[in-house]
Design a protein around this motif. Structure first.
Motif, short mmCIF file in Angstrom:
data_model
loop_
_atom_site.label_atom_id
_atom_site.label_comp_id
_atom_site.label_asym_id
_atom_site.label_seq_id
_atom_site.Cartn_x
_atom_site.Cartn_y
_atom_site.Cartn_z
N ALA A 103 9.23 34.43 -11.56
CA ALA A 103 8.28 35.55 -11.58
C ALA A 103 7.78 35.85 -10.17
CB ALA A 103 7.12 35.23 -12.51
N GLU A 104 7.51 34.81 -9.39
CA GLU A 104 7.06 35.00 -8.01
C GLU A 104 8.15 35.68 -7.18
OE1 GLU A 104 5.88 31.14 -6.68
OE2 GLU A 104 4.08 31.12 -7.92
N ALA A 105 9.39 35.31 -7.40
CA ALA A 105 10.50 35.92 -6.66
C ALA A 105 10.66 37.38 -7.06
CB ALA A 105 11.79 35.16 -6.92
N THR A 106 10.33 37.73 -8.30
CA THR A 106 10.44 39.12 -8.74
C THR A 106 9.47 40.00 -7.98
OG1 THR A 106 11.09 38.37 -10.93
CG2 THR A 106 10.29 40.62 -10.77
N VAL A 107 8.30 39.47 -7.63
CA VAL A 107 7.32 40.25 -6.87
C VAL A 107 7.94 40.70 -5.55
CG1 VAL A 107 5.11 40.14 -5.66
CG2 VAL A 107 5.32 39.15 -7.93
N PHE A 108 8.67 39.81 -4.89
CA PHE A 108 9.27 40.16 -3.60
C PHE A 108 10.57 40.93 -3.77
CE2 PHE A 108 6.48 36.67 -2.55
CZ PHE A 108 5.93 37.08 -1.34
N GLY A 109 11.41 40.52 -4.71
CA GLY A 109 12.72 41.12 -4.87
C GLY A 109 12.71 42.51 -5.47
N ALA A 110 11.75 42.78 -6.34
CA ALA A 110 11.69 44.08 -7.02
C ALA A 110 10.34 44.74 -6.74
CB ALA A 110 11.91 43.89 -8.52
N TRP A 111 9.92 44.73 -5.50
CA TRP A 111 8.60 45.25 -5.12
C TRP A 111 8.47 46.72 -5.52
CZ3 TRP A 111 3.93 43.84 -4.31
CH2 TRP A 111 3.04 44.61 -3.58
N GLU A 112 9.50 47.51 -5.30
CA GLU A 112 9.44 48.94 -5.63
C GLU A 112 9.27 49.15 -7.13
OE1 GLU A 112 11.96 53.07 -4.97
OE2 GLU A 112 12.59 51.22 -3.98
N ARG A 113 9.97 48.38 -7.94
CA ARG A 113 9.84 48.50 -9.39
C ARG A 113 8.48 48.00 -9.87
NH1 ARG A 113 11.83 44.68 -13.56
NH2 ARG A 113 12.28 43.44 -11.73
N VAL A 114 7.94 46.99 -9.21
CA VAL A 114 6.67 46.39 -9.63
C VAL A 114 5.50 47.31 -9.35
CG1 VAL A 114 5.09 44.47 -9.17
CG2 VAL A 114 7.51 44.03 -9.43
N VAL A 115 5.43 47.90 -8.15
CA VAL A 115 4.25 48.69 -7.77
C VAL A 115 4.50 50.19 -7.75
CG1 VAL A 115 3.20 46.84 -6.44
CG2 VAL A 115 4.69 48.46 -5.30
N ALA B 218 5.39 51.25 -2.62
CA ALA B 218 6.37 50.38 -1.98
C ALA B 218 6.86 50.96 -0.66
CB ALA B 218 7.55 50.15 -2.92
N GLN B 219 6.87 52.28 -0.55
CA GLN B 219 7.32 52.93 0.68
C GLN B 219 6.36 52.64 1.83
OE1 GLN B 219 7.76 57.13 0.21
NE2 GLN B 219 8.58 57.44 2.27
N HIS B 220 5.08 52.44 1.52
CA HIS B 220 4.07 52.27 2.56
C HIS B 220 3.50 50.86 2.64
CE1 HIS B 220 4.02 56.56 3.34
NE2 HIS B 220 4.03 56.75 2.03
N SER B 221 4.09 49.90 1.91
CA SER B 221 3.59 48.53 1.96
C SER B 221 4.72 47.56 1.68
CB SER B 221 2.47 48.33 0.93
OG SER B 221 3.00 48.47 -0.37
N ARG B 222 4.44 46.29 2.00
CA ARG B 222 5.41 45.24 1.68
C ARG B 222 4.67 43.93 1.43
NH1 ARG B 222 7.08 41.71 5.83
NH2 ARG B 222 5.96 42.07 7.76
N PRO B 223 5.18 43.12 0.50
CA PRO B 223 4.55 41.82 0.27
C PRO B 223 4.94 40.86 1.39
CG PRO B 223 6.44 42.07 -1.16
CD PRO B 223 6.27 43.37 -0.43
N VAL B 224 3.98 40.07 1.84
CA VAL B 224 4.23 39.16 2.94
C VAL B 224 4.28 37.72 2.46
CG1 VAL B 224 3.35 38.33 5.15
CG2 VAL B 224 3.15 40.73 4.56
N LYS B 225 3.28 37.33 1.66
CA LYS B 225 3.16 35.93 1.27
C LYS B 225 2.49 35.84 -0.10
CE LYS B 225 -0.10 33.47 3.29
NZ LYS B 225 -0.89 32.68 4.23
N LEU B 226 2.97 34.91 -0.92
CA LEU B 226 2.35 34.62 -2.21
C LEU B 226 2.11 33.13 -2.27
CD1 LEU B 226 1.41 35.40 -5.03
CD2 LEU B 226 3.76 35.24 -5.80
N GLU B 227 0.83 32.77 -2.27
CA GLU B 227 0.48 31.36 -2.25
C GLU B 227 -0.72 31.13 -3.16
OE1 GLU B 227 -1.14 29.27 1.45
OE2 GLU B 227 1.04 29.03 1.61
N ASN B 228 -0.56 30.22 -4.11
CA ASN B 228 -1.63 29.87 -5.06
C ASN B 228 -2.17 31.09 -5.80
OD1 ASN B 228 -1.44 27.19 -4.21
ND2 ASN B 228 -2.92 27.52 -2.57
N GLY B 229 -1.31 32.01 -6.15
CA GLY B 229 -1.71 33.19 -6.90
C GLY B 229 -2.36 34.28 -6.08
N GLU B 230 -2.36 34.14 -4.75
CA GLU B 230 -2.95 35.14 -3.86
C GLU B 230 -1.83 35.80 -3.07
OE1 GLU B 230 -6.01 33.41 -1.49
OE2 GLU B 230 -7.14 32.74 -3.25
#
Length: 173
Positions: free
Chosen positions: A80-92, A97-109
């Motif tokens: 599920a955590e990998a899905t946040v990064f791999g499918a960012w455009e589908r998730v948000v 997604a065009q104007h942002s990118r996920p950088v880090k996911l640690e302890n639910g943050e």
């Protein structure tokens, strides 16, 4: 050579050890024939024609096999955590997604970097709806909090420790 506890020595001792090993091998062979595959997994191997109906030996879709593997190994949370990064455009959504990118996911943050400070402000206002979208797409309690910041300015500091000073003097004359 020392005597064994039974008083057997020499060739008699060797013969006794050989007979005991043969008995163990035969007992293991009998139990393996009764058990099925011999792999020790406890499942009985099916033999012969499977018939027209569904059978566990039939070819399986790769997605179904991976789903069973992920569930058996307990990899649901990392997947599920990998899905946040791999499918960012589908998730948000495509616009965010065009104007942002996920950088880090640690302890639910989740740390998100926006393309500009204006988009960082916009994403901070949309944080609660983004959390709902992420939860709906990848599952609850994968991302519990968002940290949104704008684009990072270049930094002269290198590494975790830095000595305060005037900086590189030879760069700008």
């Amino acid at each position: 050579m020392a005597d064994s506890p039974d008083g057997v020595s020499g060739p008699q001792l060797a013969r006794a050890v050989l007979d005991a090993a043969k008995a163990r091998r035969e007992a293991a062979g009998r139990s393996r024939r009764r058990g099925g595959t011999g792999a020790g997994d406890g499942e009985r191997r099916l033999r012969g024609y499977s018939g027209p109906g569904p059978d566990p030996r039939d070819p399986q879709p790769l997605g179904k096999v991976l789903e069973r593997l992920v569930k058996a190994r307990g990899w649901q949370q990392p997947a599920a955590e990998a899905t946040v990064f791999g499918a960012w455009e589908r998730v948000v959504g495509p616009e965010v997604a065009q104007h942002s990118r996920p950088v880090k996911l640690e302890n639910g943050e989740l740390t998100v970097e926006a393309r500009s400070t204006a988009w960082a402000t916009q994403l901070r206002l949309l944080a609660s709806s983004l959390l709902q979208q992420i939860a709906r797409e990848v599952g609850h309690n994968v991302v519990r909090k968002l940290h949104i910041h704008g684009p990072a300015a270049p930094s002269w500091s290198r590494g975790p420790r830095r000595v305060r000073g005037r900086g590189p003097r030879d760069t700008y004359g």
